[in-house]
Enzyme design. Structure first.
Site, PDB file in Angstrom:
ATOM      1  N   ASP A  31     -11.855   9.866   8.776  1.00  0.00           N
ATOM      2  CA  ASP A  31     -10.833   9.883   7.729  1.00  0.00           C
ATOM      3  C   ASP A  31     -11.420   9.554   6.356  1.00  0.00           C
ATOM      4  O   ASP A  31     -11.109  10.227   5.377  1.00  0.00           O
ATOM      5  CB  ASP A  31      -9.720   8.878   8.089  1.00  0.00           C
ATOM      6  CG  ASP A  31      -8.570   8.889   7.087  1.00  0.00           C
ATOM      7  OD1 ASP A  31      -8.219   9.983   6.598  1.00  0.00           O
ATOM      8  OD2 ASP A  31      -8.002   7.808   6.810  1.00  0.00           O
ATOM      9  N   LYS A  34     -11.362   9.499  -9.208  1.00  0.00           N
ATOM     10  CA  LYS A  34     -11.051   8.150  -9.715  1.00  0.00           C
ATOM     11  C   LYS A  34     -12.010   7.806 -10.850  1.00  0.00           C
ATOM     12  O   LYS A  34     -13.208   8.063 -10.756  1.00  0.00           O
ATOM     13  CB  LYS A  34     -11.173   7.122  -8.577  1.00  0.00           C
ATOM     14  CG  LYS A  34     -10.070   7.278  -7.515  1.00  0.00           C
ATOM     15  CD  LYS A  34     -10.182   6.200  -6.458  1.00  0.00           C
ATOM     16  CE  LYS A  34      -9.252   6.465  -5.288  1.00  0.00           C
ATOM     17  NZ  LYS A  34      -7.936   5.889  -5.423  1.00  0.00           N
ATOM     18  N   GLU A  74      -8.046  -1.540   3.323  1.00  0.00           N
ATOM     19  CA  GLU A  74      -6.638  -1.251   3.010  1.00  0.00           C
ATOM     20  C   GLU A  74      -5.764  -2.230   3.765  1.00  0.00           C
ATOM     21  O   GLU A  74      -6.084  -2.590   4.908  1.00  0.00           O
ATOM     22  CB  GLU A  74      -6.285   0.166   3.440  1.00  0.00           C
ATOM     23  CG  GLU A  74      -7.040   1.235   2.684  1.00  0.00           C
ATOM     24  CD  GLU A  74      -6.596   2.627   3.115  1.00  0.00           C
ATOM     25  OE1 GLU A  74      -5.791   3.226   2.421  1.00  0.00           O
ATOM     26  OE2 GLU A  74      -7.051   3.079   4.182  1.00  0.00           O
ATOM     27  N   ASP A  76     -11.865  15.799  -2.731  1.00  0.00           N
ATOM     28  CA  ASP A  76     -12.131  14.447  -2.254  1.00  0.00           C
ATOM     29  C   ASP A  76     -11.591  13.575  -3.381  1.00  0.00           C
ATOM     30  O   ASP A  76     -12.250  13.418  -4.413  1.00  0.00           O
ATOM     31  CB  ASP A  76     -13.631  14.213  -2.057  1.00  0.00           C
ATOM     32  CG  ASP A  76     -13.895  12.831  -1.483  1.00  0.00           C
ATOM     33  OD1 ASP A  76     -13.217  11.877  -1.934  1.00  0.00           O
ATOM     34  OD2 ASP A  76     -14.752  12.686  -0.593  1.00  0.00           O
ATOM     35  N   HIS A  77     -10.378  13.056  -3.213  1.00  0.00           N
ATOM     36  CA  HIS A  77      -9.711  12.480  -4.385  1.00  0.00           C
ATOM     37  C   HIS A  77     -10.443  11.253  -4.929  1.00  0.00           C
ATOM     38  O   HIS A  77     -10.228  10.865  -6.066  1.00  0.00           O
ATOM     39  CB  HIS A  77      -8.233  12.190  -4.099  1.00  0.00           C
ATOM     40  CG  HIS A  77      -7.965  10.959  -3.298  1.00  0.00           C
ATOM     41  ND1 HIS A  77      -8.093  10.909  -1.945  1.00  0.00           N
ATOM     42  CD2 HIS A  77      -7.573   9.715  -3.677  1.00  0.00           C
ATOM     43  CE1 HIS A  77      -7.783   9.703  -1.524  1.00  0.00           C
ATOM     44  NE2 HIS A  77      -7.459   8.943  -2.550  1.00  0.00           N
ATOM     45  N   ARG A 121       8.901  26.514   4.257  1.00  0.00           N
ATOM     46  CA  ARG A 121       9.791  27.077   5.273  1.00  0.00           C
ATOM     47  C   ARG A 121      11.247  26.928   4.815  1.00  0.00           C
ATOM     48  O   ARG A 121      12.054  27.833   4.945  1.00  0.00           O
ATOM     49  CB  ARG A 121       9.576  26.330   6.598  1.00  0.00           C
ATOM     50  CG  ARG A 121      10.293  26.943   7.766  1.00  0.00           C
ATOM     51  CD  ARG A 121      10.133  26.054   8.987  1.00  0.00           C
ATOM     52  NE  ARG A 121       8.745  26.052   9.453  1.00  0.00           N
ATOM     53  CZ  ARG A 121       8.245  26.931  10.298  1.00  0.00           C
ATOM     54  NH1 ARG A 121       9.015  27.884  10.782  1.00  0.00           N
ATOM     55  NH2 ARG A 121       6.993  26.873  10.672  1.00  0.00           N
ATOM     56  N   HIS A 154     -15.047  10.143   1.496  1.00  0.00           N
ATOM     57  CA  HIS A 154     -15.017   9.251   0.326  1.00  0.00           C
ATOM     58  C   HIS A 154     -16.240   8.326   0.253  1.00  0.00           C
ATOM     59  O   HIS A 154     -16.880   8.206  -0.786  1.00  0.00           O
ATOM     60  CB  HIS A 154     -13.774   8.354   0.348  1.00  0.00           C
ATOM     61  CG  HIS A 154     -12.468   9.080   0.505  1.00  0.00           C
ATOM     62  ND1 HIS A 154     -12.251  10.327   0.013  1.00  0.00           N
ATOM     63  CD2 HIS A 154     -11.292   8.703   1.088  1.00  0.00           C
ATOM     64  CE1 HIS A 154     -11.008  10.702   0.285  1.00  0.00           C
ATOM     65  NE2 HIS A 154     -10.412   9.735   0.940  1.00  0.00           N
TER      66      HIS A 154
END
Ligand code: BG6
Length: 503
Positions: free
Chosen positions: A254, A201, A235, A196-197, A64, A259
């Protein structure tokens, strides 16, 4: 930990060997957003810095407000890239940056985008290969896709078109199906790359290498020798500043739906016939289809929400005191559940999965606990000792095996010891960040590390009943920030005479 196993050589090829990244333009919708600044643009810079971008690569930012974009991205790259900042590499990458300003609702902005892309093709003789990266909230996926379709950008005359979408892929099974169908109206299934990061890995890719490149695990990889599996993603960070996304979503949607169930699939799946996208997805789908929640859910699952506490010695607020979260938010920041897999290999082996924000420390690991010896040997003198194979995803990515060894001195006293392998010290070249690997794979057309729509749907089918159960059962238990989570999570394992590995 030093590489006690050492480097033994040999390679397992995962992915489509021989694919190369062709000249292409990568369009990032939402280039000024958080994900783009912290992950995508730094990863693109790292690819440039390591010479992995294709020739005639162009980056097109759709935003934007594109003012000072170059300066803003430079700051992000300096702060977040894996490789050192090299002004020459940056300068050269910036000659490839193009900005299209506009809103997603504005058809003329997409027409301008089409014109920019056509011009870039013309200038460098590129064949019209475009990647559309939707780094935008799912609520605008459909609008962006419709606009792409309206300008015909999804229909190549020459070259190819690929679209990259970020999770969440829906909110439950029906919405995920609707989203999948909406995407497939505009793009062909094989041109949709769902990120899906975790699959990018290195340690996660190593699960398949460990299992299938080594003969010693397969004979033990079943319910005769494995007692249970624990998958933990803890985490220490909270969700400060993420209320817009996280409230109402929660820990299970989430990270478990995507994951952690992907990790489970890689641990439990059969050896694929081919180590390519189709071969691996086929086995993941089979195992996810056979996976189900074990109940009764009030005993086999737990959910929590962090209250005030401490992180790194500093006081931190509870979730409901974070900006943007209502005081009566029922969003869970901790989730634990038990699943079983109804196959001959896994029947009777519980898989315990837990995740949480604001826990004692950051760690992601998969711990496979073997059945202790059943006879009265010396090993039996070690109370409660079992062999455990741990895949440490992060931090300190590596693998460790806990075994019993004789303590020096008189008598046959067995003590648990650990054999470890730390990827960083064993392999000389540093591992790429997950997004580097995944962006590179999109440019190469290798979908091996991207979940297919049917995998996504299987995962929603697994967790939907738990989400429904929670929706009907009041508020999550509050736990102290900086702790190991709510006491109800400990009870999930205690009733089976087991305990979570300590964080
Ligand atoms: C994201 C989640 O997918 O993964 C975040 O949305 C989470 O809530 C993040 O913090 C963790 O990623 P990583 O790579 O830091 O473990």
């Amino acid at each position: 930990m030093a590489g006690a196993f050492g480097r033994v050589g040999g390679e397992v090829l995962v992915g489509e060997a021989g694919l190369v990244a062709e000249p292409a333009s990568l369009v990032i919708f939402g280039i000024t957003g958080d994900l783009s600044r912290k992950k995508l643009v730094p990863a693109i810079y790292d690819l440039a810095n390591t010479g992995q971008l294709p020739p005639d690569f162009d980056l097109v930012g759709f935003a934007r407000d594109g003012s000072n974009l170059e300066d803003r991205l430079r700051e992000s790259v300096i702060a977040h890239a894996r490789t050192p900042f090299d002004p020459l590499v940056w300068k050269s990458l910036m000659t490839r940056l193009h900005v299209v300003e506009g809103s997603f609702a504005e058809t003329t902005a997409f027409e301008r985008l089409a014109a920019v892309l056509a011009d870039l093709d013309c200038r460098s003789g590129k064949p019209g290969n475009y990647v559309f990266y939707l780094s935008v909230p799912p609520s605008v996926f459909a609008t962006v896709c419709d606009q792409i379709a309206a300008t015909g950008l999804n229909r190549p005359v020459r070259g190819w078109r690929r679209v990259v979408v970020e999770k969440p892929f829906g909110n439950d099974l029906p919405s995920s199906r609707a989203l999948g169908a909406a995407l497939e109206q505009v793009f062909s299934p094989d041109s949709i790359y769902r990120i899906d990061h975790y699959l990018g890995k290195e340690t996660v890719q190593n699960i398949l290498a460990m299992r299938f490149a080594n003969g010693m695990f397969e004979p033990l990889w079943n319910n005769r020798h494995i007692d249970h599996v624990q998958i933990t993603m803890a985490e220490n960070v909270g969700v400060t500043g993420r209320a817009g996304y996280y409230d109402g979503v929660g820990a299970a949607r989430d990270v478990i739906q995507n994951h952690l169930l992907q990790l489970l699939a890689l641990i439990a799946m059969e050896e694929p016939v081919t180590f390519d996208a189709e071969g691996i997805a086929a086995e993941k789908v089979k195992i996810l289809s056979a996976t189900e929640l074990l109940g009764p859910l009030e005993h086999t699952s737990a959910r929590g929400q962090y209250g005030p506490g401490v992180d790194g010695g500093l006081p931190v607020p509870g979730l409901t005191d974070e900006i943007g979260f209502p005081p009566d938010s029922t969003t869970e920041t901790f989730a634990a559940l038990t699943v079983g897999i109804t196959t001959r290999r896994w029947a009777g082996v519980p898989f315990y999965i837990r995740t949480g924000k604001r826990l004692a420390r950051r760690t992601t690991e998969i711990a496979v606990t073997f059945t202790p010896p059943s006879h009265g040997s010396a090993a039996a003198r070690v109370a409660g000792f079992s062999n455990v194979l741990v895949f440490r995803v992060q931090p300190d990515d590596g693998i460790e095996l806990h075994i019993g060894a004789k303590r020096p001195g008189g008598g046959m006293n067995i003590q648990p010891v650990s054999l470890g392998m730390d990827f960083r010290s064993v392999f000389d070249h540093p591992a790429p960040e997950a997004y580097e690997r995944l962006i590179c794979d999109v440019l190469r057309g290798d979908a091996t590390l991207f979940p297919r729509q049917d995998e996504v749907e299987c995962s929603w089918r697994i967790i939907d009943p738990l989400l429904e159960h929670w929706a009907e059962h009041g508020r999550p238990d509050v736990y102290v920030a900086g702790s190991a989570g709510p006491a109800s999570a400990d009870r999930v394992l205690a009733q089976a005479g087991r305990a979570w590995r300590s964080l």
